[in-house]
Scaffold this active site. Structure first.
Site, short mmCIF file in Angstrom:
data_model
loop_
_atom_site.label_atom_id
_atom_site.label_comp_id
_atom_site.label_asym_id
_atom_site.label_seq_id
_atom_site.Cartn_x
_atom_site.Cartn_y
_atom_site.Cartn_z
N HIS A 123 0.87 -1.19 0.00
CA HIS A 123 0.00 0.00 0.00
C HIS A 123 0.91 1.24 0.00
CE1 HIS A 123 -2.75 2.98 1.81
NE2 HIS A 123 -3.75 2.18 1.49
N ASP A 200 3.34 -4.09 8.31
CA ASP A 200 2.15 -3.25 8.10
C ASP A 200 0.95 -4.14 8.39
OD1 ASP A 200 -0.13 -2.07 7.12
OD2 ASP A 200 0.70 -1.58 5.16
N GLN A 203 -4.26 -4.62 7.34
CA GLN A 203 -5.25 -5.56 6.82
C GLN A 203 -5.21 -6.90 7.55
OE1 GLN A 203 -7.53 -4.78 4.70
NE2 GLN A 203 -6.74 -2.81 4.01
N LYS A 226 -10.13 0.06 10.93
CA LYS A 226 -10.35 -1.15 10.14
C LYS A 226 -10.74 -2.33 11.03
CE LYS A 226 -7.08 0.09 6.49
NZ LYS A 226 -7.93 0.68 5.45
N CYS A 366 -4.75 2.49 -3.53
CA CYS A 366 -3.49 3.06 -3.00
C CYS A 366 -2.34 2.10 -3.23
CB CYS A 366 -3.62 3.43 -1.53
SG CYS A 366 -4.85 4.68 -1.23
#
Lengths: 415, 151
Positions: A123, A200, A203, A226, A366
């Site tokens: 991303h 990261d 997600q 999220k 993104c």
């Protein structure tokens, strides 16, 4: 067992509405998740009963606000299995956390000729901070490729990560390809080469159990919104030794030990990295979201989403003219499903699905370098969460077929 | 509501323009050229315009990628402004962007837009207004940076 439990049908009032005269099917969870009533209630309760600034008052409300704020930190610590609360820094979100690491640790440790290794599926928020750091430092930014079915190519990772590598930064789960990357193996590779591993988790943290100590990540960033928390709050995990040796990100109130006219010293972790009044209500709301997920059970979340993918993915792949990105084996695919319909632009697909009450994302997600790598301008993306059902999957499949028919045979043939 | 609602957006004339776009080619002798992107979706238009000494648009062409709405809008825009003066074309661009934002306009101005006027239906799809305006913004930018071939 796939059907929503009693609590998920009543806990998300926003889902009980009609959009364009159809019952809403919310499949844009990779962008942001809906909030259970418990999270909204925690925000309201804080503002109606306990609101005060933290760590700087002796009055009762300040004490309550501080203890709620720090309790939220402990919830986040347990949620990601950090060794201690001092390793949990509240941020605005994943982007903020990753920028923090690039601007502090990265700025201190990356020099001309060094390498930073990321992957082509990143991303923009786990790409541009490293790209710009590399440009500032005259370092080299290297990209790990994908295998033919859209997984991270670990052979390429072994080739790209070298003794010149200082930082390896990789998504724990992809926001496009629906894969979970082997962070533990990558951390091991990075450490063998004297580099650190930045995960990261935007997600991943909402969908699978995360144990930062088991993964052996040096830093790990996630976003509250999220995982059903409020927007504007996130967590950055860092190993204590690294955080201790890293300079502050921003300067101001709350992060100091002593301030003299010409010099200052910094307070201890984690507050050294929390300059100024923080998103106190946001942190408390995130704490409520973590409680919700913990009560529900992260293993149950993952199992629920896996059942949806097991059901939907083969049916989607069986439709003619549908391209699905990432692995086609449901066992290797998360609830993030990016797809395109032959000859129909994803924006047109998203508008058509919206007319059927189905919310999906369309665009480059993104991830423009990934789109170029996949030779796509954009894709549509359906992404699932714990409140989605088999019926939602069926509604999506039917609407996709109707959309294909509409655009392939011109207007006037739709129902 | 369902897909029947789509008929108000994807009228046959719009689908026809997107399936068979007019003037979809690059010009070799453009006087004004621009590349414009819609950063939210990655759509891109490369617009070439040829303006003669008298200020008339004598040729126009576009290339690029985009959705049904952006492609058909670009096609209809080229039809509408070909042969018009630079000033008239700029006025039409203004009329178009006013129209899709729902502002009132004299019928004569709308008539001048030709097929493009049909995109007033985009008003009911606010998320798609940018798709429709991309080509007209490109035209505006290209004409306002007279003789400048840089982008």
């Amino acid at each position: 067992m796939i059907e929503p439990t009693r609590e998920t049908t009543t806990d998300f009032p926003i889902l009980k509405q009609r959009v364009n005269d159809e019952p809403l099917v919310y499949l844009d969870n990779a962008a942001t998740a809906q909030k259970p009533t418990a999270v909204v209630a925690a925000l309201t309760h804080f503002y109606e009963h306990d609101n005060a600034n933290v760590h700087r008052g002796v009055h009762t409300l300040a004490e309550r606000a501080t203890s709620d704020y720090e309790a939220a930190r402990q919830k986040a610590q347990r949620f990601i299995h950090a060794a201690e609360p001092a390793e949990v820094i509240f941020t605005k979100g994943t982007t903020d956390g990753l920028n923090l690491v690039a601007s502090t640790y990265g700025e201190q440790h990356v020099q001309a000729g060094d390498e930073i290794v990321i992957s082509i599926m990143e991303h923009h928020s786990n790409l541009i901070p490293w790209q710009q750091l590399a440009l500032r430092k005259h370092a080299t930014l290297k990209y790990i490729r994908l295998t033919a079915d859209g997984e991270l190519d670990m052979a390429d990772a072994r080739a790209k990560i070298t003794p010149r590598t200082k930082i390896v930064a990789i998504a724990h789960a992809s926001n496009v390809l629906g894969v979970i990357n082997p962070l533990k193996e990558l951390a091991h590779l990075a450490h063998q080469n004297g580099a650190i591993l930045v995960g990261d988790g935007a997600q991943a943290a909402p969908h699978i159990a995360v144990d930062v100590q088991d993964l052996d990540c040096d830093f790990y960033a996630l976003s509250g919104h999220k995982m059903m928390g409020p927007t504007g709050i996130g967590v950055l995990y860092g190993k204590r030794a690294l955080l201790d040796a890293t300079d502050p990100y921003q300067y101001g109130g709350e992060m100091i030990d002593f301030v003299h006219q010409q010099d200052s010293t910094w307070t201890q972790l984690p507050w050294k990295f929390e300059a100024g009044t923080q998103n106190i209500a946001g942190a408390i709301g995130l704490g409520a979201a973590i409680d919700y997920l913990t009560d529900y059970g992260m293993d149950r979340v993952a199992a629920h989403e896996q059942q949806l993918v097991d059901y939907l993915l083969p049916k989607l792949l069986a439709l003619p003219g549908v391209t699905v990105f990432g692995p086609h084996d449901p066992a290797k695919h998360t609830g993030v499903i990016a797809f395109n319909l032959d000859g129909i632009h994803p924006h047109d697909v998203a508008t058509a699905l919206d007319m059927e009450g189905i919310a999906v994302r369309a665009g480059h997600h993104c991830a423009q370098p990934l789109m170029a790598y996949l030779h796509q301008v954009a894709t549509a993306r359906a992404s699932f969460y714990l409140y989605n059902t088999l019926d939602d999957a069926d509604r999506l499949l039917t609407a996709i077929q109707e959309t294909k028919e509409f655009f392939n045979h011109g207007s006037g043939t739709a129902k | 509501m369902g897909l029947a609602q789509l008929n108000s957006l994807y009228r046959e004339v719009i689908l026809d323009h997107s399936d068979h776009p007019h003037h979809k080619h690059a010009l070799t002798d453009a006087t004004n050229t621009i590349t414009l992107k819609n950063p939210t979706c990655g759509d891109v238009i490369d617009l070439d315009v040829q303006v003669n000494a008298a200020g008339l648009i004598t040729d126009i062409g576009f290339t690029g990628e985009g959705c049904t709405i952006s492609q058909s809008s670009a096609s209809m825009m080229t039809d509408a402004v070909l042969g018009k003066s630079r000033e008239d074309a700029l006025k039409m661009a203004k009329t178009f962007s006013d129209m899709v934002m729902g502002h009132e306009h004299p019928q004569a101005d709308l008539d001048q837009l030709g097929d493009a006027a049909i995109l007033s239906s985009i008003m009911s799809f606010p998320a798609r207004i940018k798709c429709a305006t991309l080509a007209w913004w490109a035209l505006q930018r290209a004409l306002l940076r007279d003789g400048d071939k840089e982008e």
